[in-house]
Motif scaffolding. Structure first.
Motif, mmCIF file in Angstrom:
data_model
loop_
_atom_site.group_PDB
_atom_site.id
_atom_site.type_symbol
_atom_site.label_atom_id
_atom_site.label_comp_id
_atom_site.label_asym_id
_atom_site.label_seq_id
_atom_site.Cartn_x
_atom_site.Cartn_y
_atom_site.Cartn_z
ATOM 1 N N ALA A 158 0.829 -1.206 0.000
ATOM 2 C CA ALA A 158 0.000 0.000 0.000
ATOM 3 C C ALA A 158 0.864 1.257 0.000
ATOM 4 N N LEU A 159 1.930 1.254 0.761
ATOM 5 C CA LEU A 159 2.846 2.396 0.794
ATOM 6 C C LEU A 159 3.481 2.634 -0.565
ATOM 7 N N VAL A 181 -5.568 11.323 0.192
ATOM 8 C CA VAL A 181 -6.429 10.442 0.988
ATOM 9 C C VAL A 181 -5.667 9.191 1.400
ATOM 10 N N ALA A 182 -4.849 8.655 0.500
ATOM 11 C CA ALA A 182 -4.054 7.473 0.829
ATOM 12 C C ALA A 182 -3.086 7.764 1.968
ATOM 13 N N VAL A 183 -2.450 8.914 1.943
ATOM 14 C CA VAL A 183 -1.517 9.286 3.012
ATOM 15 C C VAL A 183 -2.233 9.346 4.353
ATOM 16 N N ALA A 184 -3.417 9.924 4.368
ATOM 17 C CA ALA A 184 -4.179 10.028 5.621
ATOM 18 C C ALA A 184 -4.585 8.647 6.129
ATOM 19 N N ALA A 185 -4.945 7.741 5.217
ATOM 20 C CA ALA A 185 -5.343 6.392 5.624
ATOM 21 C C ALA A 185 -4.165 5.591 6.164
ATOM 22 N N LEU A 186 -2.977 5.831 5.625
ATOM 23 C CA LEU A 186 -1.787 5.092 6.041
ATOM 24 C C LEU A 186 -1.161 5.659 7.314
ATOM 25 N N LEU A 187 -1.528 6.884 7.678
ATOM 26 C CA LEU A 187 -0.907 7.557 8.811
ATOM 27 C C LEU A 187 -1.114 6.875 10.156
ATOM 28 N N PRO A 188 -2.316 6.347 10.482
ATOM 29 C CA PRO A 188 -2.496 5.756 11.814
ATOM 30 C C PRO A 188 -1.510 4.646 12.151
ATOM 31 N N CYS A 189 -1.107 3.860 11.155
ATOM 32 C CA CYS A 189 -0.163 2.785 11.449
ATOM 33 C C CYS A 189 1.169 3.338 11.926
ATOM 34 N N PHE A 190 1.534 4.517 11.454
ATOM 35 C CA PHE A 190 2.725 5.183 11.965
ATOM 36 C C PHE A 190 2.446 5.814 13.331
ATOM 37 N N TRP A 191 1.494 6.725 13.322
ATOM 38 C CA TRP A 191 1.306 7.643 14.444
ATOM 39 C C TRP A 191 0.720 6.957 15.666
#
Length: 216
Positions: free
Chosen positions: A54-55, A123-133
């Motif tokens: 996904a990244l 939108v993809a960046v926002a969806a992937l952010l929780p796994c980091f943050w």
């Protein structure tokens, strides 16, 4: 206020439930049953393989070569972590690798893959952010409040560490930069994607704690 501050506040009730979930509370106290940790680690290895895809997919939509390089590096790091899980935890805990994805892992990974493939880069960046943050926030919270000695110290140290913090900060900076240039409609979609992914973070931990399996 930064856009990521807005995202954090929007999904704060979800984060509160993640922090107080028995999985993370028992991880913090060192009392989490080994069976549940093994289930979690196996599911996490499956998750990370798709998270890397996904990244990389999201990165192909990047607006600049610098953003592309950072997302490809994120993907590379996810693959490295997945390999480390196999080389360390899988051997240490004799984890069985025949089970396949539990429903929670399946739902989360397929959501991220779909968003990265079919939605905008923002939108993809926002969806992937929780796994980091969220992982960094959980790691920091557990590290600061843990009982010692803790059988899961290596996991705690990894997500509370400075190396992971660099990736988190890079992801936050990219999200804020994109939001500044985005329309209000796009920012709303970014918020919705972030909240959905945060909810799926909760589902992932809950799935591990319940040793979730397919009923049919």
């Amino acid at each position: 206020m930064k856009f990521t501050d807005h995202l954090w506040n929007a999904a704060l009730p979800v984060f509160d439930k993640i922090i107080t979930h028995p999985f993370n509370q028992e991880m913090m106290s060192g009392t989490l049953p080994e069976e549940k940790f093994k289930f979690y680690i196996y599911q996490d290895s499956l998750y990370l393989a798709d998270f890397a895809k996904a990244l990389a997919t999201a990165g192909t939509k990047a607006n600049t070569s610098e953003q592309l390089l950072k997302f490809l590096l994120f993907a590379q790091n996810a693959i490295i972590v997945e390999r480390v899980l196999h080389e360390s935890y899988f051997q240490e805990y004799a984890i069985n690798i025949d089970g396949g994805k539990a429903p929670g892992c399946f739902a989360y990974t397929n959501y991220l893959l779909a968003v990265s493939a079919y939605e905008s880069f923002e939108v993809a960046v926002a969806a992937l952010l929780p796994c980091f943050w969220i992982y960094k926030k959980v790691g920091d919270h557990i590290f600061a409040n843990q009982s010692t000695p803790n059988p899961y110290q290596n996991w705690i140290d990894a997500y509370a560490g400075e190396e992971f913090a660099v990736s988190v900060n890079n992801a936050l900076d990219i999200c804020n930069m994109l939001a500044e240039q985005a329309s209000e409609t796009t920012r709303q979609k970014m918020t919705e994607a972030y909240i959905t992914a945060s909810r799926l973070e909760f589902v992932f931990w809950d799935s591990a704690y319940r040793l979730e399996s397919w009923d049919v």
